[in-house]
Design a protein around this motif. Structure first.
Motif, PDB file in Angstrom:
ATOM      1  N   ALA A   1       0.581   4.351  -2.885  1.00 25.16           N
ATOM      2  CA  ALA A   1      -0.090   5.419  -2.404  1.00 25.16           C
ATOM      3  C   ALA A   1       0.206   6.590  -3.121  1.00 25.16           C
ATOM      4  CB  ALA A   1       0.633   5.895  -1.129  1.00 25.16           C
TER       5      ALA A   1
ATOM      6  N   ARG B  65       0.822  -1.295   0.061  1.00 28.70           N
ATOM      7  CA  ARG B  65      -0.121  -0.127  -0.004  1.00 28.70           C
ATOM      8  C   ARG B  65       0.784   1.257   0.092  1.00 28.70           C
ATOM      9  NH1 ARG B  65      -3.344  -2.881  -1.629  1.00 28.70           N
ATOM     10  NH2 ARG B  65      -5.184  -3.812  -0.343  1.00 28.70           N
TER      11      ARG B  65
ATOM     12  N   ASP C  81       1.319  11.814   2.409  1.00 28.14           N
ATOM     13  CA  ASP C  81       0.601  11.456   3.436  1.00 28.14           C
ATOM     14  C   ASP C  81      -0.030  10.291   3.464  1.00 28.14           C
ATOM     15  OD1 ASP C  81       0.970  14.331   4.495  1.00 28.14           O
ATOM     16  OD2 ASP C  81      -0.895  14.966   3.262  1.00 28.14           O
ATOM     17  N   GLY C  82      -0.466   9.589   2.362  1.00 24.91           N
ATOM     18  CA  GLY C  82      -0.868   8.294   2.166  1.00 24.91           C
ATOM     19  C   GLY C  82       0.092   7.322   2.650  1.00 24.91           C
TER      20      GLY C  82
ATOM     21  N   ASP D 232       0.542   7.051   6.238  1.00 26.65           N
ATOM     22  CA  ASP D 232      -0.550   6.660   7.093  1.00 26.65           C
ATOM     23  C   ASP D 232      -0.291   4.817   6.739  1.00 26.65           C
ATOM     24  OD1 ASP D 232      -1.988   8.690   7.552  1.00 26.65           O
ATOM     25  OD2 ASP D 232      -3.333   8.561   5.839  1.00 26.65           O
ATOM     26  N   TYR D 233      -0.130   4.469   5.716  1.00 22.90           N
ATOM     27  CA  TYR D 233       0.339   2.905   5.701  1.00 22.90           C
ATOM     28  C   TYR D 233       1.793   2.689   6.205  1.00 22.90           C
ATOM     29  CZ  TYR D 233      -3.382   2.359   2.563  1.00 22.90           C
ATOM     30  OH  TYR D 233      -4.809   2.477   2.052  1.00 22.90           O
TER      31      TYR D 233
END
Length: 162
Positions: A89, A85, A93-94, A97-98
């Motif tokens: 992304a 993931r 920011d993604g 998060d992962y």
């Protein structure tokens, strides 16, 4: 003790040590790749994070499934999924998060496997309320990057296992 039995015990010991060393080496490859991803996020480098995440995925796949204790299989699957993931992304920011999910699971695996060849530092960001591992005690926060690079603290040191 009979020579045949002694030989069998000696061979069993050699296989055990070889298996343990193979697990140590492959898990340390995962840690090395994880640290590269962590450092890329700390540097706010989306492209390098994608590149090193691909290397992390390769390192994860290099760990033989039969070398992962049964009680760690679910954790290992979460490590694989979160690494995938991060690579998928679209923005940093993604990725971050992962990376938080990846870090939670890498910490669980590192503590359970006790295979790190060098000291590893568990660090904590009080602003984001997340943990991660680092190869150095110096804080380089992967969740805020250059904005708050030194925000955090070492909460635990995982001693090197020789």
């Amino acid at each position: 003790m009979k020579p045949g039995k002694l030989y069998f015990l000696l061979m069993a010991f050699v296989v055990f040590v070889s298996t343990a060393k193979a697990q140590d080496k492959s898990f340390n490859g995962v840690l090395t790749a994880y640290f590269a991803v962590k450092n890329d996020l700390a540097a706010d480098n989306l492209a390098a994070t994608k590149t090193h995440t691909a290397e992390l995925a390769t390192a994860i796949k290099a760990v033989p499934a039969d070398k992962i204790p049964a009680e760690q299989l679910a954790t290992w699957k979460r490590i694989q999924l979160s690494a995938t993931r991060i690579g998928e992304a679209k923005d940093i920011d993604g990725q971050r998060d992962y990376f938080a999910i990846l870090s939670d699971n890498i910490i669980i695996a590192a503590k359970a496997l006790k295979a790190n060849a060098a000291p590893v530092y568990q660090q904590y960001c009080p602003m984001k309320k997340v943990n991660w591992l680092s190869e150095t005690a110096a804080i380089k926060n992967p969740f805020y990057g250059k904005t708050m690079l030194t925000c955090g603290q070492v909460t635990e040191t995982l001693a090197a296992v020789k």
